[in-house]
Design a protein around this motif. Structure first.
Motif, PDB file in Angstrom:
ATOM      1  N   LEU A  64      26.441 -11.027  58.671  1.00  0.00           N
ATOM      2  CA  LEU A  64      26.454  -9.586  58.432  1.00  0.00           C
ATOM      3  C   LEU A  64      26.723  -9.349  56.958  1.00  0.00           C
ATOM      4  O   LEU A  64      27.653  -9.926  56.385  1.00  0.00           O
ATOM      5  N   ARG A  65      25.897  -8.489  56.339  1.00  0.00           N
ATOM      6  CA  ARG A  65      26.058  -8.226  54.907  1.00  0.00           C
ATOM      7  C   ARG A  65      25.808  -6.752  54.609  1.00  0.00           C
ATOM      8  O   ARG A  65      24.835  -6.168  55.091  1.00  0.00           O
ATOM      9  N   SER A  66      26.684  -6.163  53.793  1.00  0.00           N
ATOM     10  CA  SER A  66      26.509  -4.771  53.406  1.00  0.00           C
ATOM     11  C   SER A  66      27.423  -4.440  52.237  1.00  0.00           C
ATOM     12  O   SER A  66      28.536  -4.960  52.130  1.00  0.00           O
ATOM     13  N   ARG A  67      26.937  -3.566  51.343  1.00  0.00           N
ATOM     14  CA  ARG A  67      27.805  -3.034  50.296  1.00  0.00           C
ATOM     15  C   ARG A  67      28.800  -2.035  50.870  1.00  0.00           C
ATOM     16  O   ARG A  67      29.865  -1.831  50.339  1.00  0.00           O
ATOM     17  N   ASP A  68      28.383  -1.398  51.973  1.00  0.00           N
ATOM     18  CA  ASP A  68      29.205  -0.380  52.607  1.00  0.00           C
ATOM     19  C   ASP A  68      28.868  -0.379  54.086  1.00  0.00           C
ATOM     20  O   ASP A  68      27.730  -0.066  54.472  1.00  0.00           O
ATOM     21  N   ALA A  69      29.818  -0.736  54.937  1.00  0.00           N
ATOM     22  CA  ALA A  69      29.563  -0.866  56.362  1.00  0.00           C
ATOM     23  C   ALA A  69      29.177   0.449  57.023  1.00  0.00           C
ATOM     24  O   ALA A  69      28.764   0.459  58.189  1.00  0.00           O
ATOM     25  N   ALA A  70      29.276   1.557  56.282  1.00  0.00           N
ATOM     26  CA  ALA A  70      28.858   2.853  56.831  1.00  0.00           C
ATOM     27  C   ALA A  70      27.350   3.071  56.683  1.00  0.00           C
ATOM     28  O   ALA A  70      26.818   4.063  57.186  1.00  0.00           O
ATOM     29  N   GLN A  71      26.658   2.166  55.993  1.00  0.00           N
ATOM     30  CA  GLN A  71      25.207   2.298  55.805  1.00  0.00           C
ATOM     31  C   GLN A  71      24.472   2.080  57.123  1.00  0.00           C
ATOM     32  O   GLN A  71      25.011   1.485  58.054  1.00  0.00           O
ATOM     33  N   PRO A  72      23.209   2.552  57.211  1.00  0.00           N
ATOM     34  CA  PRO A  72      22.415   2.309  58.425  1.00  0.00           C
ATOM     35  C   PRO A  72      22.317   0.814  58.719  1.00  0.00           C
ATOM     36  O   PRO A  72      22.279  -0.018  57.814  1.00  0.00           O
ATOM     37  N   VAL A  73      22.280   0.479  59.992  1.00  0.00           N
ATOM     38  CA  VAL A  73      22.256  -0.918  60.427  1.00  0.00           C
ATOM     39  C   VAL A  73      20.814  -1.386  60.575  1.00  0.00           C
ATOM     40  O   VAL A  73      19.961  -0.670  61.121  1.00  0.00           O
ATOM     41  N   LEU A  74      20.535  -2.602  60.095  1.00  0.00           N
ATOM     42  CA  LEU A  74      19.218  -3.221  60.212  1.00  0.00           C
ATOM     43  C   LEU A  74      19.372  -4.603  60.811  1.00  0.00           C
ATOM     44  O   LEU A  74      20.122  -5.436  60.288  1.00  0.00           O
ATOM     45  N   LEU A  75      18.684  -4.853  61.906  1.00  0.00           N
ATOM     46  CA  LEU A  75      18.658  -6.178  62.530  1.00  0.00           C
ATOM     47  C   LEU A  75      17.414  -6.910  62.061  1.00  0.00           C
ATOM     48  O   LEU A  75      16.294  -6.414  62.217  1.00  0.00           O
ATOM     49  N   PHE A  76      17.603  -8.106  61.471  1.00  0.00           N
ATOM     50  CA  PHE A  76      16.498  -8.900  60.938  1.00  0.00           C
ATOM     51  C   PHE A  76      16.209 -10.066  61.872  1.00  0.00           C
ATOM     52  O   PHE A  76      17.093 -10.872  62.183  1.00  0.00           O
ATOM     53  N   LEU A  77      14.951 -10.153  62.314  1.00  0.00           N
ATOM     54  CA  LEU A  77      14.501 -11.245  63.174  1.00  0.00           C
ATOM     55  C   LEU A  77      13.692 -12.234  62.346  1.00  0.00           C
ATOM     56  O   LEU A  77      12.631 -11.890  61.819  1.00  0.00           O
ATOM     57  N   HIS A  78      14.188 -13.453  62.215  1.00  0.00           N
ATOM     58  CA  HIS A  78      13.507 -14.430  61.369  1.00  0.00           C
ATOM     59  C   HIS A  78      12.252 -14.965  62.043  1.00  0.00           C
ATOM     60  O   HIS A  78      11.981 -14.698  63.212  1.00  0.00           O
ATOM     61  N   GLY A  79      11.510 -15.770  61.288  1.00  0.00           N
ATOM     62  CA  GLY A  79      10.179 -16.165  61.736  1.00  0.00           C
ATOM     63  C   GLY A  79      10.060 -17.502  62.403  1.00  0.00           C
ATOM     64  O   GLY A  79       9.001 -18.116  62.343  1.00  0.00           O
ATOM     65  N   GLY A  80      11.091 -18.020  63.030  1.00  0.00           N
ATOM     66  CA  GLY A  80      10.999 -19.310  63.705  1.00  0.00           C
ATOM     67  C   GLY A  80      12.114 -20.225  63.250  1.00  0.00           C
ATOM     68  O   GLY A  80      12.843 -20.798  64.062  1.00  0.00           O
ATOM     69  N   MET A  81      12.254 -20.380  61.920  1.00  0.00           N
ATOM     70  CA  MET A  81      13.416 -21.061  61.362  1.00  0.00           C
ATOM     71  C   MET A  81      14.195 -20.034  60.557  1.00  0.00           C
ATOM     72  O   MET A  81      13.598 -19.270  59.793  1.00  0.00           O
ATOM     73  N   PRO A  82      15.522 -19.976  60.719  1.00  0.00           N
ATOM     74  CA  PRO A  82      16.302 -19.014  59.938  1.00  0.00           C
ATOM     75  C   PRO A  82      16.000 -19.119  58.460  1.00  0.00           C
ATOM     76  O   PRO A  82      15.835 -20.207  57.914  1.00  0.00           O
ATOM     77  N   GLU A  83      15.922 -17.965  57.801  1.00  0.00           N
ATOM     78  CA  GLU A  83      15.588 -17.942  56.380  1.00  0.00           C
ATOM     79  C   GLU A  83      16.661 -17.262  55.547  1.00  0.00           C
ATOM     80  O   GLU A  83      16.458 -16.989  54.366  1.00  0.00           O
ATOM     81  N   TYR A  84      17.811 -17.035  56.149  1.00  0.00           N
ATOM     82  CA  TYR A  84      18.895 -16.376  55.413  1.00  0.00           C
ATOM     83  C   TYR A  84      19.249 -17.142  54.137  1.00  0.00           C
ATOM     84  O   TYR A  84      19.493 -16.537  53.093  1.00  0.00           O
ATOM     85  N   PHE A  85      19.241 -18.472  54.204  1.00  0.00           N
ATOM     86  CA  PHE A  85      19.613 -19.266  53.026  1.00  0.00           C
ATOM     87  C   PHE A  85      18.667 -19.033  51.852  1.00  0.00           C
ATOM     88  O   PHE A  85      19.039 -19.236  50.698  1.00  0.00           O
ATOM     89  N   LEU A  86      17.437 -18.595  52.132  1.00  0.00           N
ATOM     90  CA  LEU A  86      16.488 -18.337  51.048  1.00  0.00           C
ATOM     91  C   LEU A  86      16.884 -17.121  50.211  1.00  0.00           C
ATOM     92  O   LEU A  86      16.414 -16.971  49.080  1.00  0.00           O
ATOM     93  N   THR A  87      17.750 -16.258  50.755  1.00  0.00           N
ATOM     94  CA  THR A  87      18.178 -15.085  49.979  1.00  0.00           C
ATOM     95  C   THR A  87      19.024 -15.494  48.776  1.00  0.00           C
ATOM     96  O   THR A  87      19.198 -14.697  47.856  1.00  0.00           O
ATOM     97  N   GLU A  88      19.525 -16.712  48.766  1.00  0.00           N
ATOM     98  CA  GLU A  88      20.276 -17.190  47.595  1.00  0.00           C
ATOM     99  C   GLU A  88      19.334 -17.408  46.414  1.00  0.00           C
ATOM    100  O   GLU A  88      19.716 -17.201  45.262  1.00  0.00           O
ATOM    101  N   ARG A  89      18.110 -17.810  46.697  1.00  0.00           N
ATOM    102  CA  ARG A  89      17.107 -17.992  45.641  1.00  0.00           C
ATOM    103  C   ARG A  89      16.295 -16.719  45.421  1.00  0.00           C
ATOM    104  O   ARG A  89      15.869 -16.424  44.309  1.00  0.00           O
ATOM    105  N   TYR A  90      16.069 -15.989  46.521  1.00  0.00           N
ATOM    106  CA  TYR A  90      15.263 -14.765  46.465  1.00  0.00           C
ATOM    107  C   TYR A  90      16.097 -13.585  46.968  1.00  0.00           C
ATOM    108  O   TYR A  90      15.985 -13.186  48.134  1.00  0.00           O
ATOM    109  N   PRO A  91      16.951 -13.020  46.133  1.00  0.00           N
ATOM    110  CA  PRO A  91      17.785 -11.896  46.591  1.00  0.00           C
ATOM    111  C   PRO A  91      16.924 -10.729  47.073  1.00  0.00           C
ATOM    112  O   PRO A  91      15.995 -10.299  46.388  1.00  0.00           O
ATOM    113  N   THR A  92      17.245 -10.221  48.256  1.00  0.00           N
ATOM    114  CA  THR A  92      16.457  -9.137  48.845  1.00  0.00           C
ATOM    115  C   THR A  92      17.050  -7.763  48.587  1.00  0.00           C
ATOM    116  O   THR A  92      16.347  -6.758  48.740  1.00  0.00           O
TER     117      THR A  92
END
Length: 366
Positions: A64-92
């Motif tokens: 779970l990541r947010s600048r402010d937990a009061a922001q709208p919630v977004l659920l992200f469904l990855h594409g087969g293999m988790p890609e969260y670690f790629l956000t370290e190289r490609y900040p979203t």
């Protein structure tokens, strides 16, 4: 004295190996990185958490990541293999406007368990899991609706979940939307064979010609064995600049400080056990254009024009056919399979202005 020297040498070697592992992050404590504000310091109201839930009888994890937990919630469904670690190289920068749940689905990453047989992972099960996770997020953050964003293989069941339970969602955002995946593989095969012929790569030409992909014959194992390598070599896979699975995906996953060594092992055990996707056969047999003909919530599709993992023209055809109260298609001209990572500024603008604004002013043709 000899035994003492050996013991000392072994201890020194262990210390050196430990130091190397720490420096390269191959050994890490798995603590989520803090969400930072505009000043570069951890945001005062920020949220950075690794969370585990019981989802329909299986322990499943997410970040779970947010600048402010009061922001709208977004659920992200990855594409087969988790890609969260790629956000370290490609900040979203998704966390700038959303409270993002990077869920790692049943059978993958944080949620991998060798006790779950692959045949138990079906689209119906993942749709049910998606709705359960959605309800957990709605309850935790005190909101009636959240946003649902899916990528690649995640779009196969994510779109169906949005169609089945629209009352839970503000909008559906598909990145590299699947449509008719068997036809997509035929187009990808034809493109890659043609490119390797133009490049004069005789070895790849031989391998491709021995494993033709057709609507009647499907995707032979010999084709699947070289599919990812070929796509990345040609720049039509994960990203335009990812030319090797080893350097572009494996190594970044192993270096991520946000996963423990055990969790990193789960990432790849899940990938190896599922192959291209746990839903591969099911997705090849399904034309989503026939399965989902209407959404009753806004639909946003983001697609890289160089994407051959999920066909760009087939996604456009699906978009033209499906009915929705509001819909926008967004072409990313410098992207392959992951526009959110490859052109984050444009993706950020679309999500901020159109998705959150309930508009399509930035969509193609407007």
């Amino acid at each position: 004295m000899t035994a003492l020297r050996r013991l000392t040498s072994a201890a020194a070697t262990a210390l050196a190996v430990g130091a190397l592992l720490r420096r390269t992050h191959l050994w890490s404590d798995g603590k989520p990185l803090p969400v930072v504000g505009a000043d570069g310091h951890p945001a005062a109201g920020g949220l950075a958490e690794k969370l585990y839930l019981d989802v329909n009888g299986v322990r499943q994890g997410m970040f779970l990541r947010s600048r402010d937990a009061a922001q709208p919630v977004l659920l992200f469904l990855h594409g087969g293999m988790p890609e969260y670690f790629l956000t370290e190289r490609y900040p979203t920068v998704l966390e700038h406007h959303f409270t993002v749940a990077w869920w790692e689905q049943r059978g993958t990453g944080l949620s991998y368990s060798p006790g779950i047989p692959s045949e138990a992972i079906t689209s119906e099960q993942l749709i049910a899991d998606t709705l359960t996770v959605t309800d957990c997020l709605r309850q935790r953050f005190g909101t009636d609706k959240i946003y649902l964003m899916a990528h690649s293989g995640g779009t196969f069941f994510g779109l169906q979940a949005a169609a089945r339970a629209p009352e839970r969602y503000h909008a559906y955002i598909g990145m590299a939307q699947m449509a008719d995946q068997l036809q997509s593989e035929v187009l990808a095969y034809q493109y890659m064979l043609r490119r390797f012929e133009e490049l004069g790569d005789k070895r790849m030409i031989r391998r491709f010609r021995k494993a033709p992909v057709t609507v009647t014959g499907g995707t032979p194992r010999a084709y699947l064995a070289i599919r990812d390598t070929a796509m990345h070599r040609l720049g039509v896979g994960t990203t335009r600049d990812t030319h090797s699975v080893l350097s572009g995906i494996l190594w970044p996953s192993l270096r991520s400080p946000q996963y423990t060594p055990t969790e990193k092992l789960r990432l790849w055990r899940g990938k190896f056990s599922s192959g291209v996707s746990a839903l591969w056969d099911e997705s090849l047999a399904t034309d989503l254009g026939e399965t989902v003909t209407e959404l009753t919530i806004p639909l946003y599709l983001l697609h890289g024009i160089h994407d051959y993992t999920c066909s760009y023209p087939l996604a456009r055809q699906f978009f033209e056919k499906v009915q929705a109260p509001l819909k926008g298609f967004y072409t990313f001209h410098r992207s392959a399979h992951s526009p959110l990572f490859e052109e984050p500024e444009r993706a950020h603008e679309i999500l901020r202005d159109d998705v959150l604004g309930g508009a399509t002013s930035l969509a193609d043709g407007t």
